[in-house]
Design a protein around this motif. Sequence first.
Motif, PDB file in Angstrom:
ATOM      1  N   GLN A 167      25.044 -16.965  35.256  1.00 53.59           N
ATOM      2  CA  GLN A 167      23.937 -17.798  34.769  1.00 53.59           C
ATOM      3  C   GLN A 167      22.747 -17.733  35.721  1.00 53.59           C
ATOM      4  O   GLN A 167      21.597 -17.643  35.281  1.00 53.59           O
ATOM      5  CB  GLN A 167      24.412 -19.251  34.634  1.00 53.59           C
ATOM      6  CG  GLN A 167      25.376 -19.486  33.474  1.00 53.59           C
ATOM      7  CD  GLN A 167      25.791 -20.935  33.374  1.00 53.59           C
ATOM      8  OE1 GLN A 167      24.958 -21.823  33.254  1.00 53.59           O
ATOM      9  NE2 GLN A 167      27.098 -21.169  33.410  1.00 53.59           N
ATOM     10  N   LYS A 168      23.039 -17.755  36.988  1.00 56.70           N
ATOM     11  CA  LYS A 168      21.965 -17.668  37.987  1.00 56.70           C
ATOM     12  C   LYS A 168      21.271 -16.314  37.902  1.00 56.70           C
ATOM     13  O   LYS A 168      20.024 -16.231  37.961  1.00 56.70           O
ATOM     14  CB  LYS A 168      22.560 -17.884  39.376  1.00 56.70           C
ATOM     15  CG  LYS A 168      21.524 -17.896  40.492  1.00 56.70           C
ATOM     16  CD  LYS A 168      22.192 -18.171  41.823  1.00 56.70           C
ATOM     17  CE  LYS A 168      21.148 -18.161  42.941  1.00 56.70           C
ATOM     18  NZ  LYS A 168      21.774 -18.426  44.276  1.00 56.70           N
ATOM     19  N   TYR A 169      22.050 -15.261  37.740  1.00 57.58           N
ATOM     20  CA  TYR A 169      21.483 -13.922  37.617  1.00 57.58           C
ATOM     21  C   TYR A 169      20.635 -13.810  36.348  1.00 57.58           C
ATOM     22  O   TYR A 169      19.526 -13.238  36.372  1.00 57.58           O
ATOM     23  CB  TYR A 169      22.603 -12.889  37.593  1.00 57.58           C
ATOM     24  CG  TYR A 169      22.147 -11.491  37.284  1.00 57.58           C
ATOM     25  CD1 TYR A 169      21.557 -10.690  38.250  1.00 57.58           C
ATOM     26  CD2 TYR A 169      22.291 -10.964  35.990  1.00 57.58           C
ATOM     27  CE1 TYR A 169      21.132  -9.400  37.958  1.00 57.58           C
ATOM     28  CE2 TYR A 169      21.864  -9.678  35.689  1.00 57.58           C
ATOM     29  CZ  TYR A 169      21.291  -8.906  36.678  1.00 57.58           C
ATOM     30  OH  TYR A 169      20.861  -7.648  36.382  1.00 57.58           O
ATOM     31  N   ASN A 170      21.114 -14.369  35.247  1.00 59.29           N
ATOM     32  CA  ASN A 170      20.359 -14.320  33.996  1.00 59.29           C
ATOM     33  C   ASN A 170      19.029 -15.066  34.112  1.00 59.29           C
ATOM     34  O   ASN A 170      18.011 -14.642  33.559  1.00 59.29           O
ATOM     35  CB  ASN A 170      21.185 -14.929  32.860  1.00 59.29           C
ATOM     36  CG  ASN A 170      22.295 -14.012  32.392  1.00 59.29           C
ATOM     37  OD1 ASN A 170      22.383 -12.855  32.807  1.00 59.29           O
ATOM     38  ND2 ASN A 170      23.177 -14.528  31.540  1.00 59.29           N
ATOM     39  N   GLU A 171      19.055 -16.187  34.838  1.00 60.72           N
ATOM     40  CA  GLU A 171      17.819 -16.961  35.018  1.00 60.72           C
ATOM     41  C   GLU A 171      16.790 -16.172  35.823  1.00 60.72           C
ATOM     42  O   GLU A 171      15.592 -16.172  35.509  1.00 60.72           O
ATOM     43  CB  GLU A 171      18.149 -18.278  35.719  1.00 60.72           C
ATOM     44  CG  GLU A 171      16.987 -19.258  35.814  1.00 60.72           C
ATOM     45  CD  GLU A 171      16.526 -19.762  34.470  1.00 60.72           C
ATOM     46  OE1 GLU A 171      15.373 -20.225  34.361  1.00 60.72           O
ATOM     47  OE2 GLU A 171      17.319 -19.690  33.504  1.00 60.72           O
ATOM     48  N   ILE A 172      17.262 -15.477  36.844  1.00 63.66           N
ATOM     49  CA  ILE A 172      16.350 -14.650  37.650  1.00 63.66           C
ATOM     50  C   ILE A 172      15.784 -13.514  36.799  1.00 63.66           C
ATOM     51  O   ILE A 172      14.572 -13.224  36.842  1.00 63.66           O
ATOM     52  CB  ILE A 172      17.092 -14.094  38.879  1.00 63.66           C
ATOM     53  CG1 ILE A 172      17.464 -15.227  39.830  1.00 63.66           C
ATOM     54  CG2 ILE A 172      16.239 -13.054  39.597  1.00 63.66           C
ATOM     55  CD1 ILE A 172      18.310 -14.791  41.007  1.00 63.66           C
ATOM     56  N   GLU A 173      16.621 -12.883  35.987  1.00 69.39           N
ATOM     57  CA  GLU A 173      16.173 -11.811  35.116  1.00 69.39           C
ATOM     58  C   GLU A 173      15.145 -12.328  34.106  1.00 69.39           C
ATOM     59  O   GLU A 173      14.141 -11.657  33.810  1.00 69.39           O
ATOM     60  CB  GLU A 173      17.374 -11.205  34.386  1.00 69.39           C
ATOM     61  CG  GLU A 173      18.269 -10.326  35.249  1.00 69.39           C
ATOM     62  CD  GLU A 173      17.595  -9.021  35.604  1.00 69.39           C
ATOM     63  OE1 GLU A 173      17.223  -8.273  34.675  1.00 69.39           O
ATOM     64  OE2 GLU A 173      17.428  -8.742  36.805  1.00 69.39           O
ATOM     65  N   ARG A 174      15.372 -13.529  33.583  1.00 71.50           N
ATOM     66  CA  ARG A 174      14.450 -14.084  32.601  1.00 71.50           C
ATOM     67  C   ARG A 174      13.085 -14.372  33.231  1.00 71.50           C
ATOM     68  O   ARG A 174      12.033 -14.099  32.636  1.00 71.50           O
ATOM     69  CB  ARG A 174      15.044 -15.378  32.024  1.00 71.50           C
ATOM     70  CG  ARG A 174      14.246 -15.988  30.882  1.00 71.50           C
ATOM     71  CD  ARG A 174      14.932 -17.199  30.327  1.00 71.50           C
ATOM     72  NE  ARG A 174      14.914 -18.297  31.263  1.00 71.50           N
ATOM     73  CZ  ARG A 174      13.915 -19.187  31.365  1.00 71.50           C
ATOM     74  NH1 ARG A 174      12.854 -19.061  30.590  1.00 71.50           N
ATOM     75  NH2 ARG A 174      13.973 -20.164  32.219  1.00 71.50           N
ATOM     76  N   ARG A 175      13.083 -14.895  34.457  1.00 78.86           N
ATOM     77  CA  ARG A 175      11.822 -15.185  35.139  1.00 78.86           C
ATOM     78  C   ARG A 175      11.064 -13.905  35.475  1.00 78.86           C
ATOM     79  O   ARG A 175       9.832 -13.863  35.417  1.00 78.86           O
ATOM     80  CB  ARG A 175      12.101 -15.988  36.410  1.00 78.86           C
ATOM     81  CG  ARG A 175      12.580 -17.414  36.125  1.00 78.86           C
ATOM     82  CD  ARG A 175      12.945 -18.142  37.394  1.00 78.86           C
ATOM     83  NE  ARG A 175      13.436 -19.480  37.120  1.00 78.86           N
ATOM     84  CZ  ARG A 175      13.894 -20.312  38.054  1.00 78.86           C
ATOM     85  NH1 ARG A 175      13.943 -19.911  39.322  1.00 78.86           N
ATOM     86  NH2 ARG A 175      14.315 -21.516  37.720  1.00 78.86           N
ATOM     87  N   LYS A 176      11.795 -12.879  35.836  1.00 79.38           N
ATOM     88  CA  LYS A 176      11.132 -11.606  36.116  1.00 79.38           C
ATOM     89  C   LYS A 176      10.460 -11.057  34.872  1.00 79.38           C
ATOM     90  O   LYS A 176       9.369 -10.491  34.938  1.00 79.38           O
ATOM     91  CB  LYS A 176      12.145 -10.597  36.651  1.00 79.38           C
ATOM     92  CG  LYS A 176      12.587 -10.848  38.078  1.00 79.38           C
ATOM     93  CD  LYS A 176      13.575  -9.778  38.539  1.00 79.38           C
ATOM     94  CE  LYS A 176      14.008  -9.997  39.979  1.00 79.38           C
ATOM     95  NZ  LYS A 176      14.970  -8.967  40.427  1.00 79.38           N
ATOM     96  N   GLU A 177      11.110 -11.246  33.723  1.00 73.94           N
ATOM     97  CA  GLU A 177      10.516 -10.783  32.470  1.00 73.94           C
ATOM     98  C   GLU A 177       9.255 -11.575  32.140  1.00 73.94           C
ATOM     99  O   GLU A 177       8.283 -11.026  31.612  1.00 73.94           O
ATOM    100  CB  GLU A 177      11.529 -10.907  31.334  1.00 73.94           C
ATOM    101  CG  GLU A 177      12.668  -9.908  31.416  1.00 73.94           C
ATOM    102  CD  GLU A 177      13.658 -10.085  30.281  1.00 73.94           C
ATOM    103  OE1 GLU A 177      13.453 -11.015  29.468  1.00 73.94           O
ATOM    104  OE2 GLU A 177      14.633  -9.311  30.206  1.00 73.94           O
ATOM    105  N   LEU A 178       9.256 -12.878  32.446  1.00 69.41           N
ATOM    106  CA  LEU A 178       8.088 -13.725  32.148  1.00 69.41           C
ATOM    107  C   LEU A 178       6.935 -13.497  33.116  1.00 69.41           C
ATOM    108  O   LEU A 178       5.776 -13.386  32.716  1.00 69.41           O
ATOM    109  CB  LEU A 178       8.497 -15.202  32.190  1.00 69.41           C
ATOM    110  CG  LEU A 178       9.355 -15.721  31.028  1.00 69.41           C
ATOM    111  CD1 LEU A 178       9.805 -17.141  31.305  1.00 69.41           C
ATOM    112  CD2 LEU A 178       8.588 -15.656  29.718  1.00 69.41           C
ATOM    113  N   LEU A 179       7.247 -13.418  34.413  1.00 72.70           N
ATOM    114  CA  LEU A 179       6.199 -13.389  35.436  1.00 72.70           C
ATOM    115  C   LEU A 179       5.901 -11.987  35.961  1.00 72.70           C
ATOM    116  O   LEU A 179       4.888 -11.792  36.644  1.00 72.70           O
ATOM    117  CB  LEU A 179       6.594 -14.297  36.599  1.00 72.70           C
ATOM    118  CG  LEU A 179       6.848 -15.771  36.217  1.00 72.70           C
ATOM    119  CD1 LEU A 179       7.340 -16.550  37.421  1.00 72.70           C
ATOM    120  CD2 LEU A 179       5.599 -16.407  35.631  1.00 72.70           C
ATOM    121  N   GLY A 180       6.798 -11.066  35.669  1.00 73.33           N
ATOM    122  CA  GLY A 180       6.558  -9.690  36.107  1.00 73.33           C
ATOM    123  C   GLY A 180       6.587  -9.563  37.615  1.00 73.33           C
ATOM    124  O   GLY A 180       7.396 -10.185  38.310  1.00 73.33           O
TER     125      GLY A 180
END
Length: 462
Positions: free
Chosen positions: A434-447
Motif C-alpha cells: 500500500q505504501k509503495y502504491n501510494e508513492i507510485e500514485r503521487r509520482k504519476e500525479l506530480l511527476g
Amino acid sequence: MKFGHAFKEALAADSYPSHWVDKAVPYRQLKKILGKVQEELINNGYDPEKLHQLLAEHNAEYRLESDDSHNLRPKLLVRPSLHNLSIENATETGSVANSSAPSSPDAAEPPPSDGLSLPDQEQQEKQQPLQAQDTEWVDVPLDADVRFFAILQTDVSELDTLQDKERQTMTGEIHDIGIEISQVARPRRSMIDFSKSDLYRWREILELYLAAEVFFSTNEVSGGARNSERARKQLVWFQDEVNKRDLPQKFKIKASAVAFQHFLSLNATLLQNLQFQELNQTAITKIIKKFDKRTSLGVKKTFPKVMHSAHFISDAISRDICAQLSRDVISLVPQVVDYTCIVCLSICWLPIRLDCSHLFCIRCMIKMQNRNKRYCPLCRADVIQRANESTKSTHPLNYCRRVIFTDRTSPAHIDMKLVRYLEEWFPKETKEKQKYNEIERRKELLGDTYVDNQQQPPCVVM
C-alpha cells in the motif's frame, strides 16, 4: 561384506523399533531354503544350465500362480519326453534314488493323435501356445520352492500391514501437529494478539521446508520421491538453515518450540520408515536375484506382478505422508508466493480479478490500461480495458483518488474477499505494498516535482 551380514548390522545400527525388526525379511532363512531348492532341482535332473536351455527353447515354464486363498503356488512344467529323459540321466549319475518316472515305455512320449505322424505332431505343438497344452505337460513336484515363496509372501504381507499401521499413526500425528501450529501461527486479530503470534516465524520455517523438498522433489530433472540418503541430506540442510536464522530462538510462544520439535520428530520417523522400507526392498530384490542365479527359473519379473497388491513393494510411504503433511500442516500457513502478481512479482494488492478469472494487483492493471493493453498476459483474453473499480461505472480503473471499500459497495473487479484475507494473513506485505502504491500514485500525479520525504537527506542545519 556379504549382504546377509550387512543387512543384519543395518537393522541393529539404526535403532529401529523392535516390532519393525521382527517383521524384517528373514534373509538368512530364505537363503538356506534356496540351497534346498537348488538341490531338489538337481536331484530331479534339472541343473541351472539345463533349465536355462529348456526355458529358452520353450520346452519348460516356471509359473507363480495364486490359489483361491491368494497363496503363491509355484509350478515347474516340462515336456513329458524331456522330463523322463532328465529322470533317466539323473538315475544314471546316481542323483535320484526313487524316481517318479512312469514304468511303461509308452508313457515316456505321448503317441501321435488325430492321424498325424510324430514329426507333424511336434510341429503342431511348437505352433500352439504353452497354455493350450497344459494337459500334455508334466508338473515337476517341488517342495522347497513352495516353502521359499510361502515364507517370502507371508513376510511381504506382514511388512505391508506394518506399513499401513505406521501410515495411520503418522497421519494422526500430522493432524495433531496441524492443530498445534494453527494455535501458535494464527493471523493477528488485534495488535495485542499479533504480539503473541508466531505467524511469520512459522511462515519462514515452512518456506524453508518447502524449498528443501525433503522427501519429494518437483524438479523437472530429478523429480519424484527421494531415496532415504537424499532425504536425509535435505532434512539436515533444512535444520541447518533454520538454526542459522535462529528461528526457534525467536519464537514468542513456548508452544511453538514444542510444536517445532514434534515437527522434526515426525520427519525423523518418516525418514527412518523410508530407510527401513528401502532396506527390506533391497533384501527382497537380492534374494530373488540369487534365486534366479542358482536356478535359472527367472522369477525376477514375475514375482512383482503376482505381488502387485502389496503396497510395500510398489509404493513409497513418503509420498502419501508428504501429501498429508502438505494438506494438513503446510497449507495452514499460506505463503506469499501463492498470492504474487505475475507482473510485479510482489503481493497482489489490491487484487483485480478479471473476467477471465486471472488476478493482478491494481497498480499493474492501471499501468496496462494506461498503455492501452487489451489482452490478459496469461490467457490473452480481451479483458484488460473492461476492468473497473466501481460496480456502476464501466470506465477503466482510475486510482488517482483514494477509494474506501466497504462490504456494502464491493467493486466489480476488486476481489474484496481476497482483500480481507490478504490483510489478515499478510499484514506486513500488504502494508508495504500500500505504501509503495501510494508513492507510485503521487509520482504519476506530480511527476518529477515529487520528492519522497524518506529519500531526502537529513537536515544538516537542524
